[in-house]
Design a protein around this motif. Structure first.
Motif, short mmCIF file in Angstrom:
data_model
loop_
_atom_site.label_atom_id
_atom_site.label_comp_id
_atom_site.label_asym_id
_atom_site.label_seq_id
_atom_site.Cartn_x
_atom_site.Cartn_y
_atom_site.Cartn_z
N PRO A 83 86.14 54.02 66.78
CA PRO A 83 85.82 52.58 66.83
C PRO A 83 87.08 51.73 66.99
O PRO A 83 88.09 51.99 66.33
N LYS A 84 87.00 50.74 67.85
CA LYS A 84 88.12 49.82 68.05
C LYS A 84 87.93 48.62 67.13
O LYS A 84 86.91 47.92 67.22
N PRO A 90 95.52 46.70 70.66
CA PRO A 90 94.48 47.69 70.34
C PRO A 90 94.79 48.45 69.05
O PRO A 90 95.89 48.96 68.86
N VAL A 91 93.77 48.51 68.18
CA VAL A 91 93.85 49.29 66.93
C VAL A 91 92.51 49.98 66.75
O VAL A 91 91.45 49.37 66.96
N PHE A 92 92.53 51.24 66.32
CA PHE A 92 91.32 52.02 66.17
C PHE A 92 91.19 52.48 64.71
O PHE A 92 92.17 52.53 63.97
N ALA A 230 98.97 47.40 61.08
CA ALA A 230 98.54 48.21 62.22
C ALA A 230 98.77 47.47 63.54
O ALA A 230 99.19 48.07 64.55
N LYS A 231 98.53 46.17 63.55
CA LYS A 231 98.75 45.38 64.76
C LYS A 231 100.24 45.29 65.09
O LYS A 231 100.63 45.34 66.26
N ARG A 232 101.09 45.16 64.06
CA ARG A 232 102.54 45.16 64.30
C ARG A 232 102.97 46.46 64.97
O ARG A 232 103.75 46.46 65.92
N LEU A 233 102.46 47.55 64.46
CA LEU A 233 102.82 48.85 65.01
C LEU A 233 102.31 49.01 66.44
O LEU A 233 102.99 49.59 67.30
N PHE A 254 100.60 55.74 73.41
CA PHE A 254 100.33 56.07 72.02
C PHE A 254 99.61 54.88 71.38
O PHE A 254 99.73 53.74 71.84
N HIS A 255 98.88 55.16 70.31
CA HIS A 255 98.01 54.12 69.74
C HIS A 255 98.15 54.06 68.22
O HIS A 255 98.67 55.00 67.59
N ALA A 256 97.69 52.95 67.67
CA ALA A 256 97.72 52.73 66.23
C ALA A 256 96.30 52.86 65.68
O ALA A 256 95.33 52.41 66.30
N PHE A 257 96.18 53.47 64.50
CA PHE A 257 94.90 53.70 63.84
C PHE A 257 94.99 53.26 62.39
O PHE A 257 96.09 53.23 61.81
N ILE A 258 93.85 52.96 61.81
CA ILE A 258 93.80 52.64 60.39
C ILE A 258 92.77 53.55 59.71
O ILE A 258 91.81 54.00 60.33
N VAL A 259 93.04 53.85 58.44
CA VAL A 259 92.05 54.50 57.59
C VAL A 259 91.74 53.49 56.50
O VAL A 259 92.55 53.28 55.58
#
Length: 616
Positions: A83-84, A90-92, A230-233, A254-259
């Motif tokens: 999920p975005k 972009p963060v997932f 996460a958005k900064r990264l 490469f992408h950023a993700f959150i848990v």
């Protein structure tokens, strides 16, 4: 028997040793200027071209096989299956179970060929001309970002790593810039100046730039802060990609993700991901390499008695090195002498005062560290030099009865037995420094010479081989103690058999020694540098009988090679200690030479010295 392994750098035409800082003089008449720390490292000259006619044959290297750069795969790429939660940047979002799968997938894949990631991982700052010239002068493509690696970097929002820590997690400041106006960019990790092939401290930040980044939080950090980080990264990833796109080079995305789930979910559902729980407690059974290294250092430098009532060890620290039950049963020390870069030799009146007070309360003194006193001529008729004076005082407080025996006659003028004054009790003395084997080496060696009445070379060998002490000294320490040897032995209360004529004769290896011995890393194996490997007499005196040399060939004569027997020598000489050449292809035969059976049988075929140029 022992064996040694060695590793070298390519020879330089005009080697220049590192400059030495100004050091202490034995003349203590002027004490206005404090000691200047001596932090230089011993320099190992590559020497002349080695004799190779009878050297053990090393099979020629196989022709290189072209291998394509195959990028490691990841469940996190492409990210469309997740999920975005933010479109720009972009963060997932992922679940803890997905993170666990991504980690397992990442660590189970083969590492890329070293030549595809080095020297980029060493740090290639565009303004660091020394580093660039060494690594990329002949091949500009080595500056390119590796495209064969996709890692997984875990970042904890808030950065408090004392609790709620996932395995391998980093704080944001370890990879993000803190400069004003650049908070959405990665940290500039490449050193701007200087040269090194061991920039380990930058590799976490470097790897983060070629990784998918997963951000998590604990209960003290809000969901808003999690998304903000996460958005900064994500912005930093995009900025870094644009910056490094030049020419026809294509870079992976490469992408950023959150848990976003509570940290309690990690502890409950995926405990193997957690190293420190929400209460700040380490997970039971966790393999902590930093703690293991600290324990090994403490064990290696644990205080041991080198002469009667005189001990050598690390600075007592119950938090760093808890005492074993065996140590706790030993009497406490009365006098602590710490070797320090900034110390001055204590004056005689201070020593007398400390000696008296130590009968009631433990006392502390400082003495100059190894490498901080330069050798000089000292008049025989004048006062004692500070080194000999210190040794004499230590012996007097550690062996008061022995000193009394030396000072008093057995009978008086009438032939009657003389009355003796009751002597104070013997004090236990600890000579120490932080690591237990570097700064304290000069004083320990000098005292061993004085107490045992042995010359310099015997003190070096006996302290290591008989007393089982690892220590590190400098070439200046060898020169200093050699210049003081006659005075120390003349005044020594030790036995006369220690200065027999054959022992006083200086062996050939002493003049070629930089002050240090190879380090014993296993009961049957030492690790040394190029200087050690080029001193076969020293290796033999230490009981080392086999040599594994990695890097440039060692400079032995034909006679020396024949006396050791070719089967006891293995030269891996088609690699250099340049931070690029790989040793992987040589592991099997090197381990076979050392003898893997000794690990199981505890019966090695001979102590082996493994050496490289720098010895690390």
């Amino acid at each position: 028997m022992a064996a040694a392994a060695v590793h070298q750098l390519p020879p330089r035409q005009t080697p220049t040793p590192p400059p030495q800082a100004p050091s202490l003089s034995l003349d203590t008449s002027d004490l206005e200027h404090g000691a200047i720390p001596n932090k230089h490292l011993p320099y190992c000259s590559p020497g002349s071209a080695p004799f190779t006619q009878s050297a053990p044959a090393t099979p020629p290297a196989s022709p290189p096989t072209p291998q394509p750069e195959v990028q490691t795969c990841s469940i996190l790429y492409p990210p469309d299956a997740h999920p975005k939660v933010s479109a720009a940047p972009p963060v997932f979002a992922i679940q803890p179970s997905t993170l666990l799968t991504a980690i397992h997938q990442s660590v189970s894949q083969e590492l890329p060929e070293p030549k595809h990631v080095f020297p980029w991982l060493h740090g290639l700052h565009p303004e660091n001309q020394i580093q660039l010239a060494f690594f990329t002068a002949r091949n500009k493509k080595l500056r390119n970002v590796p495209k064969c690696f996709r890692g997984v970097t875990i970042v904890k929002a808030g950065g408090n790593m004392t609790r709620s820590k996932i395995r391998g997690a980093l704080a944001p400041e370890e990879i993000l810039s803190s400069e004003p106006g650049r908070d959405d960019t990665f940290l500039e990790a490449d050193p701007r100046e200087g040269f090194s092939v061991r920039n380990f401290q930058i590799q976490a930040a470097k790897v983060a730039t070629v990784s998918d980044i997963v951000v998590y939080r604990d209960d003290d950090v809000s969901e808003k802060e999690l998304h903000k980080l996460a958005k900064r990264l994500s912005r930093a990833q995009n900025t870094w990609r644009v910056k490094n796109l030049f020419g026809e080079q294509e870079l992976p995305r490469f992408h950023a993700f959150i848990v976003s789930c509570p940290f309690q979910n990690f502890q409950k559902e995926n405990p193997q991901l957690v190293t420190i729980n929400s209460k700040g407690q380490s997970r039971e059974g966790l393999l902590d390499f930093f703690q293991l290294e600290r324990q090994e250092m403490c064990s290696m430098s644990r205080a041991s008695e080198i002469a009667k009532n005189v001990w050598l060890g690390h600075t007592p620290d119950s938090a760093l090195c808890p005492s074993s039950s065996e140590e706790s049963e030993k009497p406490a020390f009365d006098i602590f002498i710490e070797a320090s870069d900034f110390a001055q030799p204590p004056e005689a009146h201070l020593l007398g005062r400390v000696g008296d007070l130590s009968l009631d309360v433990p006392q502390r003194l400082e003495f100059p560290s190894s490498g901080s006193i330069m050798p000089q001529k000292w008049p025989k008729a004048g006062p004692l030099d500070p080194v000999t004076q210190m040794c004499q005082w230590i012996y007097s407080v550690a062996n008061p009865n022995a000193m009394s025996d030396l000072d008093e006659e057995e009978t008086d003028l009438d032939g009657d037995i003389a009355m003796r004054t009751l002597q104070p009790r013997a004090r236990k003395v600890l000579i120490h420094c932080t690591d237990g084997y570097t700064e304290s080496s000069l004083l320990a060696l000098a005292y061993f010479m004085y107490a045992e009445r042995v010359p310099v070379h015997v003190a070096w060998l006996r302290l290591h081989c008989e007393k089982k002490r690892n220590f590190f000294a400098y070439s200046s320490d060898v020169a200093l103690l050699s210049s003081l040897q006659a005075r120390i032995l003349e005044l020594s209360p030790g036995p006369n058999d220690g200065i027999a004529g054959c022992l006083l004769e200086e062996p050939a290896w002493l003049s070629r020694m930089d002050g240090s011995f190879p380090s014993r890393i296993l009961p049957y194996m030492y690790l040394g540098n190029l200087g050690h490997a080029n001193n076969p007499q020293l290796l033999r005196a230490m009981g080392i009988r086999r040599v594994l040399s990695v890097g440039e060939p060692i400079c032995w004569t034909k006679g020396q090679i024949e006396s050791w027997d070719a089967k006891n020598l293995l030269f891996v000489d088609r690699v250099q200690d340049n931070g690029v050449d790989s040793l992987t292809k040589d592991f099997e035969r090197s381990l076979g030479f050392i003898g893997t059976r000794s690990l199981c049988e505890q019966q090695p075929s001979g102590e082996t010295d493994v050496r490289c140029r720098e010895g690390s």
